[in-house]
Design a protein around this motif. Structure first.
Motif, PDB file in Angstrom:
ATOM      1  N   HIS A  63      -3.995 -20.766 -18.583  1.00  0.00           N
ATOM      2  CA  HIS A  63      -3.599 -20.007 -17.397  1.00  0.00           C
ATOM      3  C   HIS A  63      -3.166 -18.610 -17.836  1.00  0.00           C
ATOM      4  O   HIS A  63      -2.352 -18.465 -18.744  1.00  0.00           O
ATOM      5  CB  HIS A  63      -2.456 -20.711 -16.668  1.00  0.00           C
ATOM      6  N   VAL A  64      -3.718 -17.589 -17.191  1.00  0.00           N
ATOM      7  CA  VAL A  64      -3.366 -16.197 -17.468  1.00  0.00           C
ATOM      8  C   VAL A  64      -2.692 -15.647 -16.212  1.00  0.00           C
ATOM      9  O   VAL A  64      -3.290 -15.625 -15.144  1.00  0.00           O
ATOM     10  CB  VAL A  64      -4.623 -15.367 -17.832  1.00  0.00           C
ATOM     11  N   GLU A  65      -1.437 -15.184 -16.378  1.00  0.00           N
ATOM     12  CA  GLU A  65      -0.685 -14.705 -15.218  1.00  0.00           C
ATOM     13  C   GLU A  65      -1.098 -13.306 -14.764  1.00  0.00           C
ATOM     14  O   GLU A  65      -0.924 -12.967 -13.599  1.00  0.00           O
ATOM     15  CB  GLU A  65       0.817 -14.694 -15.527  1.00  0.00           C
ATOM     16  N   ASP A  66      -1.619 -12.485 -15.678  1.00  0.00           N
ATOM     17  CA  ASP A  66      -1.938 -11.106 -15.312  1.00  0.00           C
ATOM     18  C   ASP A  66      -3.251 -10.684 -15.955  1.00  0.00           C
ATOM     19  O   ASP A  66      -4.287 -10.684 -15.313  1.00  0.00           O
ATOM     20  CB  ASP A  66      -0.797 -10.171 -15.735  1.00  0.00           C
ATOM     21  N   THR A  67      -3.217 -10.311 -17.213  1.00  0.00           N
ATOM     22  CA  THR A  67      -4.382  -9.823 -17.928  1.00  0.00           C
ATOM     23  C   THR A  67      -4.386 -10.409 -19.333  1.00  0.00           C
ATOM     24  O   THR A  67      -3.360 -10.928 -19.781  1.00  0.00           O
ATOM     25  CB  THR A  67      -4.400  -8.280 -17.970  1.00  0.00           C
ATOM     26  N   ILE A  68      -5.511 -10.318 -20.022  1.00  0.00           N
ATOM     27  CA  ILE A  68      -5.568 -10.873 -21.376  1.00  0.00           C
ATOM     28  C   ILE A  68      -5.267  -9.839 -22.443  1.00  0.00           C
ATOM     29  O   ILE A  68      -5.057 -10.188 -23.594  1.00  0.00           O
ATOM     30  CB  ILE A  68      -6.923 -11.558 -21.663  1.00  0.00           C
ATOM     31  N   TYR A  69      -5.241  -8.566 -22.058  1.00  0.00           N
ATOM     32  CA  TYR A  69      -4.966  -7.513 -23.036  1.00  0.00           C
ATOM     33  C   TYR A  69      -3.674  -6.789 -22.705  1.00  0.00           C
ATOM     34  O   TYR A  69      -3.382  -6.522 -21.538  1.00  0.00           O
ATOM     35  CB  TYR A  69      -6.126  -6.512 -23.100  1.00  0.00           C
ATOM     36  N   PHE A  70      -2.938  -6.466 -23.760  1.00  0.00           N
ATOM     37  CA  PHE A  70      -1.670  -5.770 -23.636  1.00  0.00           C
ATOM     38  C   PHE A  70      -1.620  -4.648 -24.658  1.00  0.00           C
ATOM     39  O   PHE A  70      -2.063  -4.819 -25.798  1.00  0.00           O
ATOM     40  CB  PHE A  70      -0.498  -6.738 -23.865  1.00  0.00           C
ATOM     41  N   ILE A  71      -1.078  -3.506 -24.248  1.00  0.00           N
ATOM     42  CA  ILE A  71      -0.875  -2.386 -25.157  1.00  0.00           C
ATOM     43  C   ILE A  71       0.487  -2.600 -25.809  1.00  0.00           C
ATOM     44  O   ILE A  71       1.513  -2.625 -25.121  1.00  0.00           O
ATOM     45  CB  ILE A  71      -0.913  -1.031 -24.414  1.00  0.00           C
ATOM     46  N   THR A  72       0.482  -2.740 -27.131  1.00  0.00           N
ATOM     47  CA  THR A  72       1.726  -3.022 -27.851  1.00  0.00           C
ATOM     48  C   THR A  72       2.360  -1.771 -28.434  1.00  0.00           C
ATOM     49  O   THR A  72       3.569  -1.742 -28.649  1.00  0.00           O
ATOM     50  CB  THR A  72       1.482  -4.046 -28.974  1.00  0.00           C
ATOM     51  N   SER A  73       1.553  -0.740 -28.701  1.00  0.00           N
ATOM     52  CA  SER A  73       2.123   0.514 -29.207  1.00  0.00           C
ATOM     53  C   SER A  73       1.227   1.685 -28.845  1.00  0.00           C
ATOM     54  O   SER A  73       0.033   1.525 -28.602  1.00  0.00           O
ATOM     55  CB  SER A  73       2.332   0.456 -30.725  1.00  0.00           C
ATOM     56  N   VAL A  74       1.867   2.865 -28.804  1.00  0.00           N
ATOM     57  CA  VAL A  74       1.197   4.125 -28.461  1.00  0.00           C
ATOM     58  C   VAL A  74       1.622   5.161 -29.483  1.00  0.00           C
ATOM     59  O   VAL A  74       2.809   5.273 -29.797  1.00  0.00           O
ATOM     60  CB  VAL A  74       1.610   4.607 -27.049  1.00  0.00           C
ATOM     61  N   GLU A  75       0.660   5.912 -29.994  1.00  0.00           N
ATOM     62  CA  GLU A  75       0.966   7.023 -30.893  1.00  0.00           C
ATOM     63  C   GLU A  75       0.185   8.243 -30.423  1.00  0.00           C
ATOM     64  O   GLU A  75      -0.905   8.113 -29.880  1.00  0.00           O
ATOM     65  CB  GLU A  75       0.572   6.690 -32.329  1.00  0.00           C
ATOM     66  N   GLY A  76       0.750   9.418 -30.651  1.00  0.00           N
ATOM     67  CA  GLY A  76       0.061  10.650 -30.299  1.00  0.00           C
ATOM     68  C   GLY A  76       0.922  11.526 -29.426  1.00  0.00           C
ATOM     69  O   GLY A  76       2.139  11.365 -29.349  1.00  0.00           O
ATOM     70  N   ASP A  77       0.252  12.461 -28.771  1.00  0.00           N
ATOM     71  CA  ASP A  77       0.957  13.365 -27.871  1.00  0.00           C
ATOM     72  C   ASP A  77       0.003  13.821 -26.774  1.00  0.00           C
ATOM     73  O   ASP A  77      -1.206  13.658 -26.883  1.00  0.00           O
ATOM     74  CB  ASP A  77       1.553  14.557 -28.624  1.00  0.00           C
ATOM     75  N   PRO A  78       0.567  14.394 -25.707  1.00  0.00           N
ATOM     76  CA  PRO A  78      -0.272  14.786 -24.571  1.00  0.00           C
ATOM     77  C   PRO A  78      -1.347  15.812 -24.908  1.00  0.00           C
ATOM     78  O   PRO A  78      -2.436  15.769 -24.338  1.00  0.00           O
ATOM     79  CB  PRO A  78       0.732  15.361 -23.577  1.00  0.00           C
ATOM     80  N   ALA A  79      -1.077  16.707 -25.832  1.00  0.00           N
ATOM     81  CA  ALA A  79      -2.055  17.753 -26.140  1.00  0.00           C
ATOM     82  C   ALA A  79      -3.278  17.194 -26.864  1.00  0.00           C
ATOM     83  O   ALA A  79      -4.407  17.599 -26.589  1.00  0.00           O
ATOM     84  CB  ALA A  79      -1.405  18.850 -26.983  1.00  0.00           C
ATOM     85  N   LEU A  80      -3.065  16.265 -27.791  1.00  0.00           N
ATOM     86  CA  LEU A  80      -4.160  15.733 -28.612  1.00  0.00           C
ATOM     87  C   LEU A  80      -4.676  14.378 -28.161  1.00  0.00           C
ATOM     88  O   LEU A  80      -5.713  13.916 -28.626  1.00  0.00           O
ATOM     89  CB  LEU A  80      -3.718  15.652 -30.075  1.00  0.00           C
TER      90      LEU A  80
END
Length: 156
Positions: A63-80
């Protein structure tokens, strides 16, 4: 007795759930073993009845309550731009045009290597707050500009 070792990975009656917060549960107990959670994340497939885990010759409807993929971390900045890591340990670039926000739920699209389609990936708390540090609020609502592209997340 044949002396063979029982090799079934899943119990017939075991109830496996992937929660809306990316937590794996087996009979309502959290699966905390990192390699097991990673194996599950890498071996989940869409099927006619929803989703199933496929490991070796074993298959188990889950049973999947929402989605099968999750973003666990983010690196970078808005400009790049931003690099994302998913719960199955894939790394990829954020496509800003796929960002969608609903109260308490930020998603983007990521490619599914098993079917070649883009699937929703929900930002988990740490990744969610890392990206939201760059949100701008004005009289029109909330937006983020990534690589010069303004993405309106909600309008007032």
């Amino acid at each position: 007795m044949s002396g063979q070792l029982e090799t079934n990975i899943f119990s017939f009656f075991e109830n496996i759930i992937l929660t809306k917060n990316g937590v794996w549960l087996s009979d309502n107990e959290e699966i905390t073993h990192e390699r097991t959670a990673l194996a599950f994340a890498r071996n989940i497939y869409r099927c006619k009845d929803g989703y199933e885990l496929r490991i070796g010759n074993e298959r188990k409807t889950i049973h999947v309550e929402d989605t099968i993929y999750f973003i666990t971390s983010v690196e970078g900045d808005p400009a790049l731009g931003f690099t994302l890591r998913t719960n199955d340990q894939r790394v990829g670039e954020l496509d800003p045009s796929t960002l969608q926000y609903k109260p308490g739920r930020l998603t983007c699209k990521v490619p599914d290597p098993k079917n070649g389609m883009n699937e929703d990936a929900k930002f988990l708390s740490a990744a969610y707050y890392e990206l939201l540090k760059h949100i701008v609020h004005d009289e029109k609502g909330f937006s983020i500009t990534i690589e010069g592209q303004k993405i309106v997340l909600s309008e007032e």
